[in-house]
Scaffold this motif. Structure first.
Motif, PDB file in Angstrom:
ATOM      1  N   ASN A 132     -10.600 -16.263   6.028  1.00 39.56           N
ATOM      2  CA  ASN A 132      -9.190 -16.480   5.604  1.00 39.56           C
ATOM      3  C   ASN A 132      -9.095 -17.383   4.587  1.00 39.56           C
ATOM      4  OD1 ASN A 132      -7.084 -18.903   6.160  1.00 39.56           O
ATOM      5  ND2 ASN A 132      -6.101 -16.992   6.992  1.00 39.56           N
ATOM      6  N   GLN A 133      -9.884 -18.057   4.217  1.00 40.44           N
ATOM      7  CA  GLN A 133      -9.890 -18.963   3.031  1.00 40.44           C
ATOM      8  C   GLN A 133     -10.173 -18.469   1.725  1.00 40.44           C
ATOM      9  OE1 GLN A 133     -10.688 -23.123   4.286  1.00 40.44           O
ATOM     10  NE2 GLN A 133      -9.382 -22.632   6.043  1.00 40.44           N
ATOM     11  N   VAL A 134     -11.335 -17.793   1.634  1.00 43.74           N
ATOM     12  CA  VAL A 134     -11.667 -17.193   0.384  1.00 43.74           C
ATOM     13  C   VAL A 134     -10.665 -16.661  -0.577  1.00 43.74           C
ATOM     14  CG1 VAL A 134     -13.477 -15.493  -0.511  1.00 43.74           C
ATOM     15  CG2 VAL A 134     -14.419 -17.151   0.950  1.00 43.74           C
ATOM     16  N   PRO A 135      -9.863 -15.767   0.322  1.00 42.99           N
ATOM     17  CA  PRO A 135      -8.747 -15.080  -0.376  1.00 42.99           C
ATOM     18  C   PRO A 135      -7.636 -16.092  -0.944  1.00 42.99           C
ATOM     19  CG  PRO A 135      -9.170 -13.995   1.502  1.00 42.99           C
ATOM     20  CD  PRO A 135      -9.971 -14.966   1.607  1.00 42.99           C
ATOM     21  N   LEU A 136      -7.607 -17.307  -0.230  1.00 46.82           N
ATOM     22  CA  LEU A 136      -6.576 -18.247  -0.634  1.00 46.82           C
ATOM     23  C   LEU A 136      -6.994 -18.995  -1.885  1.00 46.82           C
ATOM     24  CD1 LEU A 136      -5.772 -20.076   2.565  1.00 46.82           C
ATOM     25  CD2 LEU A 136      -4.378 -18.462   1.542  1.00 46.82           C
ATOM     26  N   CYS A 137      -8.266 -18.725  -2.298  1.00 50.69           N
ATOM     27  CA  CYS A 137      -8.668 -19.174  -3.728  1.00 50.69           C
ATOM     28  C   CYS A 137      -7.952 -18.670  -4.885  1.00 50.69           C
ATOM     29  CB  CYS A 137      -9.983 -18.975  -3.933  1.00 50.69           C
ATOM     30  SG  CYS A 137     -11.442 -19.873  -2.843  1.00 50.69           S
ATOM     31  N   ARG A 138      -7.383 -17.254  -4.510  1.00 50.40           N
ATOM     32  CA  ARG A 138      -6.624 -16.528  -5.339  1.00 50.40           C
ATOM     33  C   ARG A 138      -5.214 -16.573  -5.256  1.00 50.40           C
ATOM     34  NH1 ARG A 138      -6.981 -11.161  -5.564  1.00 50.40           N
ATOM     35  NH2 ARG A 138      -8.177 -11.063  -3.555  1.00 50.40           N
ATOM     36  N   CYS A 139      -4.788 -17.603  -4.397  1.00 47.96           N
ATOM     37  CA  CYS A 139      -3.333 -17.685  -3.870  1.00 47.96           C
ATOM     38  C   CYS A 139      -2.580 -18.003  -5.398  1.00 47.96           C
ATOM     39  CB  CYS A 139      -3.233 -18.997  -3.144  1.00 47.96           C
ATOM     40  SG  CYS A 139      -1.541 -19.747  -3.016  1.00 47.96           S
ATOM     41  N   SER A 140      -1.226 -17.718  -5.227  1.00 46.90           N
ATOM     42  CA  SER A 140      -0.362 -17.576  -6.425  1.00 46.90           C
ATOM     43  C   SER A 140      -0.190 -19.092  -6.747  1.00 46.90           C
ATOM     44  CB  SER A 140       0.818 -16.989  -6.414  1.00 46.90           C
ATOM     45  OG  SER A 140       1.670 -17.408  -5.231  1.00 46.90           O
ATOM     46  N   TYR A 141      -0.219 -20.034  -6.014  1.00 48.67           N
ATOM     47  CA  TYR A 141       0.160 -21.387  -6.103  1.00 48.67           C
ATOM     48  C   TYR A 141      -1.214 -22.134  -6.742  1.00 48.67           C
ATOM     49  CZ  TYR A 141       2.232 -25.879  -5.996  1.00 48.67           C
ATOM     50  OH  TYR A 141       2.572 -27.484  -6.488  1.00 48.67           O
ATOM     51  N   GLY A 142      -1.115 -22.749  -7.909  1.00 47.66           N
ATOM     52  CA  GLY A 142      -2.266 -23.499  -8.474  1.00 47.66           C
ATOM     53  C   GLY A 142      -2.968 -24.470  -7.673  1.00 47.66           C
ATOM     54  N   PRO A 143      -2.218 -25.761  -7.387  1.00 54.99           N
ATOM     55  CA  PRO A 143      -2.987 -26.531  -6.493  1.00 54.99           C
ATOM     56  C   PRO A 143      -3.551 -26.099  -5.081  1.00 54.99           C
ATOM     57  CG  PRO A 143      -0.996 -27.456  -7.510  1.00 54.99           C
ATOM     58  CD  PRO A 143      -0.939 -25.848  -7.571  1.00 54.99           C
ATOM     59  N   TYR A 144      -2.944 -25.425  -4.695  1.00 54.79           N
ATOM     60  CA  TYR A 144      -3.545 -24.834  -3.341  1.00 54.79           C
ATOM     61  C   TYR A 144      -4.862 -23.974  -3.602  1.00 54.79           C
ATOM     62  CZ  TYR A 144      -3.283 -22.982   1.642  1.00 54.79           C
ATOM     63  OH  TYR A 144      -3.634 -22.569   3.047  1.00 54.79           O
ATOM     64  N   ALA A 145      -4.653 -23.093  -4.559  1.00 53.73           N
ATOM     65  CA  ALA A 145      -5.912 -22.217  -4.877  1.00 53.73           C
ATOM     66  C   ALA A 145      -6.999 -23.041  -5.553  1.00 53.73           C
ATOM     67  CB  ALA A 145      -5.422 -21.103  -5.956  1.00 53.73           C
ATOM     68  N   ARG A 146      -6.813 -24.006  -6.182  1.00 53.79           N
ATOM     69  CA  ARG A 146      -7.755 -24.681  -6.698  1.00 53.79           C
ATOM     70  C   ARG A 146      -8.513 -25.728  -5.819  1.00 53.79           C
ATOM     71  NH1 ARG A 146      -4.456 -24.573 -11.095  1.00 53.79           N
ATOM     72  NH2 ARG A 146      -3.137 -26.395 -10.390  1.00 53.79           N
ATOM     73  N   ALA A 147      -7.739 -26.200  -4.737  1.00 55.94           N
ATOM     74  CA  ALA A 147      -8.367 -26.963  -3.613  1.00 55.94           C
ATOM     75  C   ALA A 147      -9.324 -26.185  -2.797  1.00 55.94           C
ATOM     76  CB  ALA A 147      -7.251 -27.430  -2.516  1.00 55.94           C
ATOM     77  N   MET A 148      -8.856 -24.710  -2.657  1.00 55.72           N
ATOM     78  CA  MET A 148      -9.641 -23.750  -1.620  1.00 55.72           C
ATOM     79  C   MET A 148     -10.943 -23.696  -2.161  1.00 55.72           C
ATOM     80  SD  MET A 148      -8.483 -23.233   1.005  1.00 55.72           S
ATOM     81  CE  MET A 148      -7.545 -24.581   1.287  1.00 55.72           C
ATOM     82  N   VAL A 149     -11.302 -23.728  -3.594  1.00 54.21           N
ATOM     83  CA  VAL A 149     -12.650 -23.457  -4.313  1.00 54.21           C
ATOM     84  C   VAL A 149     -13.627 -24.314  -3.380  1.00 54.21           C
ATOM     85  CG1 VAL A 149     -13.846 -23.235  -6.276  1.00 54.21           C
ATOM     86  CG2 VAL A 149     -11.567 -22.655  -6.086  1.00 54.21           C
ATOM     87  N   ARG A 150     -13.280 -25.519  -3.651  1.00 53.80           N
ATOM     88  CA  ARG A 150     -14.447 -26.544  -3.109  1.00 53.80           C
ATOM     89  C   ARG A 150     -14.204 -26.452  -1.509  1.00 53.80           C
ATOM     90  NH1 ARG A 150     -15.059 -32.946  -4.296  1.00 53.80           N
ATOM     91  NH2 ARG A 150     -16.475 -33.363  -2.292  1.00 53.80           N
ATOM     92  N   VAL A 151     -13.424 -26.255  -0.839  1.00 57.97           N
ATOM     93  CA  VAL A 151     -13.177 -26.432   0.512  1.00 57.97           C
ATOM     94  C   VAL A 151     -13.942 -24.871   0.987  1.00 57.97           C
ATOM     95  CG1 VAL A 151     -11.751 -25.711   2.485  1.00 57.97           C
ATOM     96  CG2 VAL A 151     -10.892 -27.236   0.672  1.00 57.97           C
ATOM     97  N   CYS A 152     -14.037 -23.973   0.259  1.00 61.72           N
ATOM     98  CA  CYS A 152     -14.740 -22.796   0.772  1.00 61.72           C
ATOM     99  C   CYS A 152     -16.477 -23.103   0.764  1.00 61.72           C
ATOM    100  CB  CYS A 152     -14.281 -21.540   0.000  1.00 61.72           C
ATOM    101  SG  CYS A 152     -12.687 -20.876   0.650  1.00 61.72           S
ATOM    102  N   LYS A 153     -16.592 -23.798  -0.406  1.00 61.98           N
ATOM    103  CA  LYS A 153     -18.160 -23.964  -0.444  1.00 61.98           C
ATOM    104  C   LYS A 153     -18.583 -24.910   0.557  1.00 61.98           C
ATOM    105  CE  LYS A 153     -18.369 -23.512  -5.552  1.00 61.98           C
ATOM    106  NZ  LYS A 153     -18.163 -24.192  -6.760  1.00 61.98           N
ATOM    107  N   GLU A 154     -17.712 -25.842   0.992  1.00 62.32           N
ATOM    108  CA  GLU A 154     -18.147 -26.914   1.951  1.00 62.32           C
ATOM    109  C   GLU A 154     -18.180 -26.076   3.552  1.00 62.32           C
ATOM    110  OE1 GLU A 154     -17.194 -30.998  -0.190  1.00 62.32           O
ATOM    111  OE2 GLU A 154     -15.652 -30.333   1.436  1.00 62.32           O
ATOM    112  N   GLU A 155     -17.222 -25.141   3.581  1.00 63.65           N
ATOM    113  CA  GLU A 155     -17.250 -24.495   4.732  1.00 63.65           C
ATOM    114  C   GLU A 155     -18.408 -23.578   5.016  1.00 63.65           C
ATOM    115  OE1 GLU A 155     -14.987 -25.483   6.766  1.00 63.65           O
ATOM    116  OE2 GLU A 155     -12.902 -24.907   6.122  1.00 63.65           O
TER     117      GLU A 155
END
Ligand code: FAQ
Length: 316
Positions: A132-155
């Motif tokens: 669910n979250q890898v595609p959120l790294c490409r979310c249109s809202y910058g701060p959410y998309a950028r937060a997701m990059v690290r979150v996904c690595k940890e997940e």
């Protein structure tokens, strides 16, 4: 071109929306809703696993589980910060969680009965979260998309931690293998529910897809998860608890059985096996931490006064 049309044109051109950019109120509200619920899920999600930290079967397992649960606290804090960039107040978000106004993922209202549940959560719940979250790294809202990059690595580390526990149990004694199978039986269906209602019943999907907050629908992601996970269960020598799972050659996907949506909505509405216990635990943690917040505020005030006094001396 209206402001709204200019906004949509930016989204269509894959230009990120940043906190100070103009945005429709509904876009802001949708993001605050999704990001704050995501943050709450990470924070409440620490509870089922926290239950096993003191009972992890070895030092190595304990260290890995501690690291995982700490990561989840970090994800929650990133996400609250991302929601704050949209004008949401952290105290209000927390109040909404405690009052039951804000949702958090249904999955965290199920109990962790055995150590194998820690394996199943890492494998299935983090597996679903990544899908669910890898595609959120490409979310249109910058701060959410950028937060997701690290979150996904940890997940991704969390998912492997869980799969390794499952592999060890599945290749262990008969009793250990039975524990792994029992955990899979109990966590399979709730994991499929994590992706949310079927597309036809998902009130937000179409708009969120148009705004490129979501890149795939709930059903598309659920199908991808099933396609990825069924072969992993086969490798473990475990059986997915769904007699309707069957490879569909024509579609190139696994067909699967019907989800119990009544159970899902019941859990979402606050009547799952652990809803009340989870909110009680969060409220207690908040109340117990009141003195820390007060001490931090008093310290900040003292520092402010001291630096003002020093500035006064310099001017004089
Ligand atoms: N549980 O129209 P849709 C994790 C609600 S993090 C409860 O489809 P949307 C890490 C939904 O809010 C897991 N409620 O909504 C971890 C809406 O109600 P509302 C969390 C649900 O937003 C791992 C209504 O149903 N991940 O696991 C659920 O377009 C291990 C209608 O639904 C995220 O939050 C549910 N499962 O799609 C931590 C990811 N599903 O708000 C510890 C970001 C739906 O109008 C251990 N969020 N609802 O009152 C999303 O991608 C989306 O918000 C969806 C839902 C896909 C969850």
């Amino acid at each position: 071109m209206t402001q709204e049309q200019k906004f949509q044109a930016k989204i269509d051109e894959e230009i990120r929306i940043e906190p100070k950019d103009w945005m429709p109120e509904a876009y802001r509200k949708t993001l605050i809703r999704q990001i704050s619920q995501h943050a709450h899920s990470e924070i409440v999600g620490m509870l089922p696993e926290g239950n096993w930290i003191t009972r992890a079967p070895s030092l190595r397992r304990k260290v890995a589980l501690l690291a995982k649960v700490q990561d989840e606290a970090g994800h929650g804090l990133y996400l609250y910060s991302a929601a704050e960039t949209l004008g949401a107040e952290r105290d209000d978000m927390i109040e909404d969680l405690h009052s039951g106004k804000a949702k958090y993922s249904s999955i965290f209202n199920y109990p962790t009965l055995t150590w194998a549940d820690i394996g199943a959560i890492g494998w299935l719940v983090d597996g679903a979260a990544i899908m669910n979250q890898v595609p959120l790294c490409r979310c249109s809202y910058g701060p959410y998309a950028r937060a997701m990059v690290r979150v996904c690595k940890e997940e991704s580390f969390h998912q492997r931690q869980g799969y390794e526990i499952m592999l060890t149990l599945a290749k262990g004694t008969e009793e250990q293998k039975a524990m792994a199978q029992d955990a899979l039986n109990r966590w399979w269906w709730p994991s499929l529910m994590m992706f949310g209602p079927n597309d036809k019943d998902s009130k937000h999907t179409q708009q969120s897809m148009d705004w490129k907050i979501k890149r795939f629908t709930n059903d598309e992601l659920r199908q991808r998860f099933v396609d990825m996970t069924v072969p992993q269960a086969e490798y473990l020598g475990l059986t997915v608890p769904d007699p309707d799972i069957k490879w569909n050659e024509e579609e190139g996907h696994y067909d699967f059985g019907k989800i119990n949506w009544e159970e899902f909505w019941n859990v979402v509405k606050g009547n799952g096996p652990c809803n009340k216990q989870r909110i009680r635990a969060r409220k207690k943690a908040y109340d117990d931490g009141a003195w820390v917040r007060e001490a931090a505020m008093a310290y900040a005030e003292k520092r402010r006064k001291r630096s003002e006094a020093e500035a006064g001396i310099k001017v004089a």
